[in-house]
Design an enzyme around this catalytic site. Structure first.
Site, PDB file in Angstrom:
ATOM      1  N   GLN A   1       0.810  -1.030  -0.211  1.00  0.00           N
ATOM      2  CA  GLN A   1       0.025  -0.716  -0.095  1.00  0.00           C
ATOM      3  C   GLN A   1       1.037   1.457  -0.101  1.00  0.00           C
ATOM      4  O   GLN A   1       0.755   2.230  -0.572  1.00  0.00           O
ATOM      5  CB  GLN A   1      -0.815  -0.136   1.358  1.00  0.00           C
ATOM      6  CG  GLN A   1      -1.604  -0.817   1.363  1.00  0.00           C
ATOM      7  CD  GLN A   1      -2.814  -0.915   2.702  1.00  0.00           C
ATOM      8  OE1 GLN A   1      -3.071  -0.458   3.973  1.00  0.00           O
ATOM      9  NE2 GLN A   1      -3.599  -2.086   2.642  1.00  0.00           N
TER      10      GLN A   1
ATOM     11  N   ARG B   1      -5.078  -8.804  14.187  1.00  0.00           N
ATOM     12  CA  ARG B   1      -5.100 -10.332  13.432  1.00  0.00           C
ATOM     13  C   ARG B   1      -4.508 -11.232  14.618  1.00  0.00           C
ATOM     14  O   ARG B   1      -5.053 -12.052  14.609  1.00  0.00           O
ATOM     15  CB  ARG B   1      -4.917 -10.478  12.481  1.00  0.00           C
ATOM     16  CG  ARG B   1      -6.199  -9.403  11.391  1.00  0.00           C
ATOM     17  CD  ARG B   1      -5.855  -9.569   9.698  1.00  0.00           C
ATOM     18  NE  ARG B   1      -6.656  -9.679   9.402  1.00  0.00           N
ATOM     19  CZ  ARG B   1      -7.088  -8.894   7.912  1.00  0.00           C
ATOM     20  NH1 ARG B   1      -6.152  -9.499   6.954  1.00  0.00           N
ATOM     21  NH2 ARG B   1      -8.554  -8.521   7.193  1.00  0.00           N
TER      22      ARG B   1
ATOM     23  N   ARG C   1     -11.422 -11.222   7.815  1.00  0.00           N
ATOM     24  CA  ARG C   1     -11.252 -12.557   7.769  1.00  0.00           C
ATOM     25  C   ARG C   1     -11.292 -12.640   8.872  1.00  0.00           C
ATOM     26  O   ARG C   1     -11.318 -14.491   9.115  1.00  0.00           O
ATOM     27  CB  ARG C   1      -9.692 -12.112   7.369  1.00  0.00           C
ATOM     28  CG  ARG C   1      -9.220 -11.440   6.083  1.00  0.00           C
ATOM     29  CD  ARG C   1      -7.961 -11.439   5.032  1.00  0.00           C
ATOM     30  NE  ARG C   1      -7.664 -10.383   4.269  1.00  0.00           N
ATOM     31  CZ  ARG C   1      -8.313 -10.441   2.992  1.00  0.00           C
ATOM     32  NH1 ARG C   1      -9.282 -11.650   2.615  1.00  0.00           N
ATOM     33  NH2 ARG C   1      -8.391  -9.724   1.870  1.00  0.00           N
TER      34      ARG C   1
ATOM     35  N   ASP D   1      -2.700 -11.176   4.796  1.00  0.00           N
ATOM     36  CA  ASP D   1      -3.693 -11.592   4.732  1.00  0.00           C
ATOM     37  C   ASP D   1      -4.490 -12.942   5.220  1.00  0.00           C
ATOM     38  O   ASP D   1      -5.472 -13.173   5.227  1.00  0.00           O
ATOM     39  CB  ASP D   1      -4.486 -11.533   3.265  1.00  0.00           C
ATOM     40  CG  ASP D   1      -4.499  -9.130   3.645  1.00  0.00           C
ATOM     41  OD1 ASP D   1      -3.983  -8.837   4.336  1.00  0.00           O
ATOM     42  OD2 ASP D   1      -4.613  -8.966   2.156  1.00  0.00           O
TER      43      ASP D   1
ATOM     44  N   LYS E   1      -3.795  -4.119  10.852  1.00  0.00           N
ATOM     45  CA  LYS E   1      -4.783  -4.665   9.684  1.00  0.00           C
ATOM     46  C   LYS E   1      -6.622  -4.255   9.807  1.00  0.00           C
ATOM     47  O   LYS E   1      -6.391  -2.991  11.207  1.00  0.00           O
ATOM     48  CB  LYS E   1      -4.908  -6.806   8.972  1.00  0.00           C
ATOM     49  CG  LYS E   1      -3.123  -6.508   8.861  1.00  0.00           C
ATOM     50  CD  LYS E   1      -2.884  -5.699   7.482  1.00  0.00           C
ATOM     51  CE  LYS E   1      -1.833  -6.382   7.045  1.00  0.00           C
ATOM     52  NZ  LYS E   1      -1.286  -5.586   5.546  1.00  0.00           N
TER      53      LYS E   1
END
Ligand code: S3P
Length: 439
Positions: A169, A350, A394, A319, A346
């Site tokens: 990114q 996570r 996710r 991811d 994220k």
């Protein structure tokens, strides 16, 4: 109305052939580059998830005409540049959307204000604002470089920027800003990250070189390119394919094929890791889609064993660690996942949420500052928990997959957020024979 809770319960084997939605990274980029280019960009296979729809709306606000012409079929009529939006740009839950659009907008002498949902407002934007500031953009943000923030662009200088972290990114934001810079822009990556921006910039007419020096990837963009519309056929998202693939691997008797999955080597670290764990994965029908290799992946139930995931592989599967942790919970032995501190910034933290969710399902997990270890017994975990997802798609999908093969049903809260990347997730899993229902 969206259900408050979604529940996955253990059931029969999964079988069938399905297609996953278009890749999220390429979908965002197709809309942004289409808006910056001159002419009509036609897009097929666009992911129509909430994140990408927010980017479509944003590009409209920056002056492009964005039209849906059919399922996954869109056109973007670009003006060869971005105009000043007359209202705040809301990127919803999308870190990729906001960071790439900020980069793109910084090249123009316009002012734009960005915001997002509660999760996005907590995520660090300084990593993008710093290089854009060094190039000459100015901004005012909340404490710690958080959204909402206002960015003023234009008159940018070239830059030679060494990325402090492996982030596609940030790399992409700098390159998109560099399109309007006065001099060349060079980005040095500590480890190669997904290269969709580079590939697509070339397809849209920009001139850039990529070379490897002492384990570092160096990307240089020449200034002054005028982007021209280019068709984009978005391939299937490997990050979404990961869910039905792992579901098949952990549910006895299953065999599932996912067609048209993108196989860019900077995105397929999960598949390499699953194979090392003993997964029966085969890839057939390899072909090209808009400059990306795609193929059909067949996954069959497999007895998995724990592995040490090389930290250097992290960017190619960043991811996918949540769903890998689920596979690890069914494997025999320890799966060690280190060098993944980026997981903490994220859509949620996570590492913390996977550790909490798996522990609630009876799995032995050890959390570290930059990683975690999952200790499987080779038997299905107990399950039988209500997992808090903190609105992270996710985290929700990973625990639902776990519930399909655990001892007892697993429930997740805030399931509406799954629509950010995979609106068809629950219906598709049902088509494969999985029991996922509103509770
Ligand atoms: C993305 C890059 C990754 C990834 C995200 C999509 C992209 O983020 O986690 O889902 O499209 O460039 P980082 O660049 O923060 O690693």
């Amino acid at each position: 109305m969206t259900a408050a809770v979604l529940s996955a319960r253990p059931g029969a084997a999964l079988s069938g052939t399905v297609k996953v939605p278009g890749d999220k990274s390429i979908s965002h980029r197709s809309l942004i580059l289409g808006a910056m280019a001159s002419g009509r960009t036609t897009i097929t296979g666009l992911l129509e998830g909430d994140d990408v729809l927010a980017t479509a709306k944003a590009m409209q606000a920056f002056g492009a005409v964005v039209t849906r012409t059919g399922e996954g079929a869109w056109t973007v009529d670009g003006r060869g540049g971005l105009c000043e939006p007359d209202d705040v740009i809301d990127c919803g839950n999308a870190g990729t959307g906001v960071r790439l659009i900020m980069g793109a907008a910084a090249g123009y002498a316009i002012t734009a204000t960005f915001t997002g949902d509660a999760s996005l407002k907590k995520r660090p934007m300084g990593r993008v604002l710093e290089p854009l500031g060094l190039m000459g953009a100015t901004w005012l943000s909340r404490e710690g470089g958080r959204l909402p923030l206002t960015l003023r662009g234009g008159g940018l200088a070239g830059i030679d920027y060494v990325l402090p972290m492996a982030s596609a990114q940030v790399k992409s934001a700098v390159l998109l800003a560099g399109l309007k810079a006065e001099g060349p822009v060079t980005v040095v990556e500590p480890e190669p990250t997904r290269d969709h921006t580079e590939r697509m910039l070339r397809a849209f007419g920009a001139s850039l070189t990529v070379s490897d020096h002492n384990d570092r990837r160096v990307i240089t963009l020449q200034p002054g390119a005028r982007l021209t519309a280019s068709p984009v056929d978005v391939p299937g998202d490997p990050s979404s394919a990961a869910f039905p693939i792992v579901a098949a691997l952990i549910t006895p008797g299953s065999e599932v094929t996912i067609t048209g999955v993108m196989l860019n080597p900077l995105r397929t670290g999960l598949f390499d890791t699953l194979r090392e764990m003993g997964a029966d994965l085969t890839i057939s029908n390899r072909r090209d889609a808009s400059g990306e290799e795609v193929g059909d992946i067949t996954a069959r139930y497999s007895r998995l064993k724990g592995v040490v995931v090389p930290p250097g592989r992290a960017p190619s599967m960043i991811d996918e660690y949540p769903i890998l942790a689920v596979a690890a919970a069914f494997a025999d032995g320890e799966t060690v996942m280190r060098g993944v501190g980026e997981m903490r910034v994220k859509e949620s933290d996570r590492i913390a949420l996977m550790a909490a969710g798996l522990e609630a399902c009876g799995v032995d997990v050890e959390e570290e500052p930059e990683g975690f270890i999952v200790r499987g017994t080779g038997e299905p975990p107990r399950g039988g928990a209500l997992v808090e997802t903190h609105g992270d798609h996710r985290i929700a999908m990973s625990h639902l997959v776990l519930g399909l093969a655990a001892g007892a049903a697993v429930q997740v809260d805030e399931p509406g957020m799954i629509a950010t990347s995979f609106p068809d997730f629950a219906p598709m899993m049902r088509r494969l024979g999985g029991c996922i229902e509103e509770a």
